[in-house]
Design an enzyme around this catalytic site. Structure first.
Site, PDB file in Angstrom:
ATOM      1  N   GLU A  26     -21.369  27.484  -6.928  1.00  0.00           N
ATOM      2  CA  GLU A  26     -20.168  28.146  -7.464  1.00  0.00           C
ATOM      3  C   GLU A  26     -20.516  29.065  -8.625  1.00  0.00           C
ATOM      4  O   GLU A  26     -19.852  30.090  -8.825  1.00  0.00           O
ATOM      5  CB  GLU A  26     -19.121  27.108  -7.875  1.00  0.00           C
ATOM      6  N   ASN A  48     -12.405  20.529  -3.182  1.00  0.00           N
ATOM      7  CA  ASN A  48     -13.416  20.289  -2.143  1.00  0.00           C
ATOM      8  C   ASN A  48     -14.527  19.524  -2.863  1.00  0.00           C
ATOM      9  O   ASN A  48     -15.263  20.136  -3.653  1.00  0.00           O
ATOM     10  CB  ASN A  48     -14.044  21.591  -1.632  1.00  0.00           C
ATOM     11  N   ASN A  99     -12.849  32.111  -7.597  1.00  0.00           N
ATOM     12  CA  ASN A  99     -12.327  30.988  -6.832  1.00  0.00           C
ATOM     13  C   ASN A  99     -10.886  30.859  -7.283  1.00  0.00           C
ATOM     14  O   ASN A  99     -10.620  30.424  -8.404  1.00  0.00           O
ATOM     15  CB  ASN A  99     -13.144  29.722  -7.160  1.00  0.00           C
ATOM     16  N   LYS A 134     -10.324  30.015 -11.116  1.00  0.00           N
ATOM     17  CA  LYS A 134     -11.001  28.797 -11.558  1.00  0.00           C
ATOM     18  C   LYS A 134     -11.890  29.048 -12.773  1.00  0.00           C
ATOM     19  O   LYS A 134     -12.720  29.967 -12.769  1.00  0.00           O
ATOM     20  CB  LYS A 134     -11.844  28.233 -10.421  1.00  0.00           C
ATOM     21  N   GLU A 145      -8.262  23.812  -2.190  1.00  0.00           N
ATOM     22  CA  GLU A 145      -9.133  24.869  -2.710  1.00  0.00           C
ATOM     23  C   GLU A 145      -9.843  25.511  -1.509  1.00  0.00           C
ATOM     24  O   GLU A 145     -10.146  24.824  -0.513  1.00  0.00           O
ATOM     25  CB  GLU A 145     -10.182  24.219  -3.637  1.00  0.00           C
ATOM     26  N   CYS A 183     -10.001  22.000  -8.514  1.00  0.00           N
ATOM     27  CA  CYS A 183     -11.114  21.085  -8.325  1.00  0.00           C
ATOM     28  C   CYS A 183     -11.813  20.573  -9.587  1.00  0.00           C
ATOM     29  O   CYS A 183     -11.322  19.657 -10.214  1.00  0.00           O
ATOM     30  CB  CYS A 183     -12.126  21.705  -7.363  1.00  0.00           C
TER      31      CYS A 183
HETATM   32  N1  ING Z   1     -16.347  20.311  -6.402  1.00  0.00           N
HETATM   33  C1  ING Z   1     -16.804  19.192  -7.126  1.00  0.00           C
HETATM   34  C2  ING Z   1     -15.787  18.630  -8.102  1.00  0.00           C
HETATM   35  O1  ING Z   1     -15.798  18.855  -9.296  1.00  0.00           O
HETATM   36  C3  ING Z   1     -18.561  18.220  -8.467  1.00  0.00           C
HETATM   37  C4  ING Z   1     -18.102  19.454  -7.789  1.00  0.00           C
HETATM   38  C5  ING Z   1     -18.521  16.993  -7.843  1.00  0.00           C
HETATM   39  C6  ING Z   1     -19.012  18.328  -9.732  1.00  0.00           C
HETATM   40  C7  ING Z   1     -18.947  15.839  -8.508  1.00  0.00           C
HETATM   41  C8  ING Z   1     -19.451  17.199 -10.430  1.00  0.00           C
HETATM   42  C9  ING Z   1     -19.424  15.951  -9.797  1.00  0.00           C
HETATM   43  O2  ING Z   1     -14.999  17.843  -7.594  1.00  0.00           O
HETATM   44  C10 ING Z   1     -15.783  21.459  -6.837  1.00  0.00           C
HETATM   45  N2  ING Z   1     -15.478  22.361  -5.889  1.00  0.00           N
HETATM   46  O3  ING Z   1     -15.559  21.682  -8.023  1.00  0.00           O
END
Ligand code: ING
Length: 312
Positions: free
Chosen positions: A144, A195, A108, A125, A47, A170
């Protein structure tokens, strides 16, 4: 004769604020060449593969954000070398980037590029995590919801390299509905770049637990939808903010076929038997025989959980 497709996950280490598109593209080309030497015909990049994970920064000047992080064209002169090299090597690829449309929309985005160098599929996304407001007391932001609009292209699949391939990005991997919509269209391979910060910005969470969640989701989504699943990280410490690696290629059986070892530029590759899922799709996950959509209405009609009065 079972269909096989040698697929690579081309993991990218950190991209810092100071890193140029040119340097990012150079590293992606090197990863593509590594994948080629492993015999890969399909390469899944991360991503937002051309820039640092900029949603971690509060930047009020949208023109500055657009100029520094968004692509008005894909390929652009700076990213063209990746498309040229893929065409030369006869490799198809998935790659994520920040898309700014001629109408001024911000997405995205991920694209599917055929070995001939043409963009054959696009996904924007849908599940945007994080927040849109500035959290000045937080160690980092996850903006985001500020920088991107919710994608409007839906969850789709394409006939690609003799398979039916779908794309996600993601946070989509946290929502089973996304995978199921792809599987209901016959998906055999799902490509997903990510990411994911090592730290949770909302509350203290053991980093190992976040990786555990990532791995169980990948295995369960591949198995419950009887698809191959290729998840590729951009990872490592970007300007000191760490994201985890653990790029994986998961079989329709739910088994991890191969996983990355580092948080740097690294290619993993597996000769995927695309017909491995045939028995599962014919028996345990024969959707037509076993699913009961007439009982699933709440999944579509209700957004958040609601507790009925008698259960309060
Ligand atoms: N990154 C993370 C993901 O879903 C996240 C954001 C991390 C949300 C952990 C909730 C918990 O892996 C992206 N870019 O979506």
């Amino acid at each position: 004769m079972a269909r096989h497709l040698r697929i690579a996950s081309a993991q990218l280490g950190p991209l810092h604020l100071a890193d140029s598109r040119k340097s990012a593209t150079g590293r992606l080309v090197a990863l593509l060449r590594d994948a080629h030497m492993m015999g890969a015909k399909f390469v899944v990049f991360p991503e937002l593969a051309f820039t640092t994970f900029f949603p971690r920064w509060w930047m009020p000047d949208q023109d500055e954000v657009d100029a520094k992080f968004f692509e008005r064209a894909m390929p652009s002169p700076e990213t063209q070398p990746l498309f040229d090299e893929a065409k030369k090597l006869g490799i198809g690829f998935y790659i994520g980037y920040a898309e700014l449309t001629p109408q001024g929309e911000h997405f995205n985005t991920a694209i599917l590029v055929a070995p001939e160098g043409t963009v054959v599929g696009k996904y924007r996304k849908i599940h945007l995590p994080g927040h849109a407001d500035h959290k000045p007391d937080a160690a980092f932001q996850h903006l985001e919801k500020k920088y991107f609009q919710v994608g409007e292209l839906g969850f789709r699949v394409w006939r690609f390299l003799d398979t039916i391939t779908g794309m996600l990005i993601c946070n989509d991997r946290r929502w089973p509905e996304a995978f199921r919509v792809l599987a209901l269209q016959g998906a055999e391979v799902v490509a997903l770049g990510f990411n994911t910060p090592t730290e949770n910005l909302h509350y203290p969470e053991p980093p190992a637990l976040r990786v555990h969640h990532h791995l169980i989701m990948a295995q369960s989504m591949a198995f419950q939808n009887a698809t191959w699943l290729v998840e590729t990280a951009k990872c490592g410490a970007e300007d000191g903010f760490r994201m985890f690696g653990h790029s994986v290629i998961v079989a329709p059986t739910g088994e991890i076929a191969v996983k990355s070892q580092s948080e740097e530029d690294e290619v993993i590759c597996f000769n995927c038997d695309i017909d491995l899922a045939a028995n599962l799709k014919r028996t345990m996950f024969n959707f037509a025989a076993h699913r009961r959509p007439e009982h699933y209405r709440l999944i579509v009609e209700r957004v958040g959980a609601e507790i009925t009065p008698e259960n309060r």
